[in-house]
Scaffold this active site. Structure first.
Site, PDB file in Angstrom:
ATOM      1  N   CYS A   6     -67.196  53.409  79.642  1.00  0.00           N
ATOM      2  CA  CYS A   6     -66.669  54.785  79.672  1.00  0.00           C
ATOM      3  C   CYS A   6     -65.282  54.816  79.041  1.00  0.00           C
ATOM      4  O   CYS A   6     -64.959  55.744  78.277  1.00  0.00           O
ATOM      5  CB  CYS A   6     -66.633  55.331  81.099  1.00  0.00           C
ATOM      6  SG  CYS A   6     -68.245  55.870  81.726  1.00  0.00           S
ATOM      7  N   ASP A  29     -70.118  44.262  69.385  1.00  0.00           N
ATOM      8  CA  ASP A  29     -69.867  43.442  70.571  1.00  0.00           C
ATOM      9  C   ASP A  29     -68.671  42.520  70.311  1.00  0.00           C
ATOM     10  O   ASP A  29     -68.545  41.929  69.235  1.00  0.00           O
ATOM     11  CB  ASP A  29     -71.117  42.616  70.918  1.00  0.00           C
ATOM     12  CG  ASP A  29     -71.066  42.072  72.330  1.00  0.00           C
ATOM     13  OD1 ASP A  29     -71.872  42.518  73.170  1.00  0.00           O
ATOM     14  OD2 ASP A  29     -70.213  41.197  72.608  1.00  0.00           O
ATOM     15  N   ASN A  85     -79.985  44.218  79.407  1.00  0.00           N
ATOM     16  CA  ASN A  85     -79.953  43.425  80.628  1.00  0.00           C
ATOM     17  C   ASN A  85     -79.774  44.346  81.821  1.00  0.00           C
ATOM     18  O   ASN A  85     -79.028  45.331  81.760  1.00  0.00           O
ATOM     19  CB  ASN A  85     -78.797  42.416  80.563  1.00  0.00           C
ATOM     20  CG  ASN A  85     -78.987  41.400  79.452  1.00  0.00           C
ATOM     21  OD1 ASN A  85     -80.105  40.976  79.177  1.00  0.00           O
ATOM     22  ND2 ASN A  85     -77.906  41.024  78.793  1.00  0.00           N
ATOM     23  N   HIS A  96     -72.820  49.804  82.780  1.00  0.00           N
ATOM     24  CA  HIS A  96     -73.031  51.055  82.048  1.00  0.00           C
ATOM     25  C   HIS A  96     -74.155  50.741  81.073  1.00  0.00           C
ATOM     26  O   HIS A  96     -74.029  49.813  80.249  1.00  0.00           O
ATOM     27  CB  HIS A  96     -71.737  51.464  81.324  1.00  0.00           C
ATOM     28  CG  HIS A  96     -71.804  52.741  80.537  1.00  0.00           C
ATOM     29  ND1 HIS A  96     -70.890  53.775  80.708  1.00  0.00           N
ATOM     30  CD2 HIS A  96     -72.654  53.153  79.564  1.00  0.00           C
ATOM     31  CE1 HIS A  96     -71.189  54.772  79.884  1.00  0.00           C
ATOM     32  NE2 HIS A  96     -72.250  54.408  79.164  1.00  0.00           N
ATOM     33  N   HIS A  98     -76.534  49.854  78.349  1.00  0.00           N
ATOM     34  CA  HIS A  98     -76.280  49.550  76.940  1.00  0.00           C
ATOM     35  C   HIS A  98     -77.456  48.792  76.366  1.00  0.00           C
ATOM     36  O   HIS A  98     -78.123  48.025  77.063  1.00  0.00           O
ATOM     37  CB  HIS A  98     -74.983  48.757  76.747  1.00  0.00           C
ATOM     38  CG  HIS A  98     -74.862  47.539  77.611  1.00  0.00           C
ATOM     39  ND1 HIS A  98     -74.556  47.607  78.950  1.00  0.00           N
ATOM     40  CD2 HIS A  98     -75.012  46.215  77.330  1.00  0.00           C
ATOM     41  CE1 HIS A  98     -74.515  46.385  79.450  1.00  0.00           C
ATOM     42  NE2 HIS A  98     -74.792  45.519  78.488  1.00  0.00           N
ATOM     43  N   HIS A 100     -78.305  46.165  73.393  1.00  0.00           N
ATOM     44  CA  HIS A 100     -77.806  45.235  72.387  1.00  0.00           C
ATOM     45  C   HIS A 100     -78.706  45.351  71.157  1.00  0.00           C
ATOM     46  O   HIS A 100     -79.941  45.331  71.290  1.00  0.00           O
ATOM     47  CB  HIS A 100     -77.890  43.791  72.879  1.00  0.00           C
ATOM     48  CG  HIS A 100     -77.079  43.478  74.104  1.00  0.00           C
ATOM     49  ND1 HIS A 100     -75.881  42.797  74.051  1.00  0.00           N
ATOM     50  CD2 HIS A 100     -77.296  43.741  75.422  1.00  0.00           C
ATOM     51  CE1 HIS A 100     -75.396  42.645  75.284  1.00  0.00           C
ATOM     52  NE2 HIS A 100     -76.247  43.212  76.133  1.00  0.00           N
TER      53      HIS A 100
HETATM   54  P1  AMP Z   1     -74.334  42.532  79.295  1.00  0.00           P
HETATM   55  O1  AMP Z   1     -74.020  41.104  79.624  1.00  0.00           O
HETATM   56  O2  AMP Z   1     -75.744  42.778  78.887  1.00  0.00           O
HETATM   57  O3  AMP Z   1     -73.864  43.465  80.402  1.00  0.00           O
HETATM   58  O4  AMP Z   1     -73.512  42.883  77.992  1.00  0.00           O
HETATM   59  C1  AMP Z   1     -72.183  43.251  78.001  1.00  0.00           C
HETATM   60  C2  AMP Z   1     -71.659  42.980  76.627  1.00  0.00           C
HETATM   61  O5  AMP Z   1     -70.429  43.655  76.483  1.00  0.00           O
HETATM   62  C3  AMP Z   1     -71.401  41.500  76.319  1.00  0.00           C
HETATM   63  O6  AMP Z   1     -72.191  41.104  75.214  1.00  0.00           O
HETATM   64  C4  AMP Z   1     -69.909  41.463  76.003  1.00  0.00           C
HETATM   65  O7  AMP Z   1     -69.584  40.566  74.971  1.00  0.00           O
HETATM   66  C5  AMP Z   1     -69.637  42.903  75.613  1.00  0.00           C
HETATM   67  N1  AMP Z   1     -68.261  43.343  75.801  1.00  0.00           N
HETATM   68  C6  AMP Z   1     -67.475  43.160  76.894  1.00  0.00           C
HETATM   69  N2  AMP Z   1     -66.278  43.741  76.698  1.00  0.00           N
HETATM   70  C7  AMP Z   1     -66.320  44.314  75.469  1.00  0.00           C
HETATM   71  C8  AMP Z   1     -65.384  45.052  74.689  1.00  0.00           C
HETATM   72  N3  AMP Z   1     -64.149  45.360  75.133  1.00  0.00           N
HETATM   73  N4  AMP Z   1     -65.756  45.465  73.450  1.00  0.00           N
HETATM   74  C9  AMP Z   1     -66.986  45.164  72.982  1.00  0.00           C
HETATM   75  N5  AMP Z   1     -67.917  44.487  73.664  1.00  0.00           N
HETATM   76  C10 AMP Z   1     -67.581  44.053  74.885  1.00  0.00           C
HETATM   77 ZN    ZN Z   2     -69.546  54.088  82.272  1.00  0.00          ZN
END
Ligand code: AMP
Ligand code: ZN
Length: 112
Positions: A6, A29, A85, A96, A98, A100
């Site tokens: 967010c 990412d 995930n 939140h 997402h 990939h």
């Molecule tokens: P998940 O583990 O499926 O919840 O994926 C979360 C993803 O968010 C991971 O691949 C992280 O590398 C990515 N992530 C965390 N912080 C940031 C950020 N500030 N900007 C971009 N990606 C991020």
């Molecule tokens: Zn959010």
């Protein structure tokens, strides 16, 4: 609400934007696990794919309409993978929803 994605959507935390429309925001990412690794998130906070309902599903449907445009923008002409995930066992680290988008190489067949 204290939510990293967010804050990224709101511009409070910087990100490398790839695409944006009324319903979704896509950005690179920070810790890429493939040559191309992008995240697509709904602008409205949904905690995970396990929290998709009839009421919030328009945003989710829109994401899947946007994904081919995002993939084209990223140059993923030869295919890619979409991963979401969910929860503890799914190793979801950001609560939140997402998706990939992974590509830019031949990915492994191992998904677990
Ligand atoms: P998940 O583990 O499926 O919840 O994926 C979360 C993803 O968010 C991971 O691949 C992280 O590398 C990515 N992530 C965390 N912080 C940031 C950020 N500030 N900007 C971009 N990606 C991020
Ligand atoms: Zn959010």
């Amino acid at each position: 609400m204290d939510c990293l994605f967010c804050a990224i959507i709101n511009g409070d935390i910087p990100s490398k934007k790839v695409y944006e429309d009324e319903y979704c925001y896509a950005f690179l990412d920070i810790n890429p696990q493939a040559p191309v690794h992008c995240l697509v998130v709904p602008k409205a906070h949904i905690s995970s794919a396990d929290d998709i309902t009839k009421e919030n599903s328009t945003a989710v449907a829109n994401i899947f309409v946007a994904i081919p445009k995002i993939a084209a923008e990223l140059g993923l002409k030869n295919g890619y993978r979409i991963v979401s995930n969910i929860g503890e066992d799914g190793c979801q680290s950001v609560k939140h929803l997402h998706f990939h988008i992974l590509g830019g190489t031949k990915l492994t067949e191992n998904m677990a």
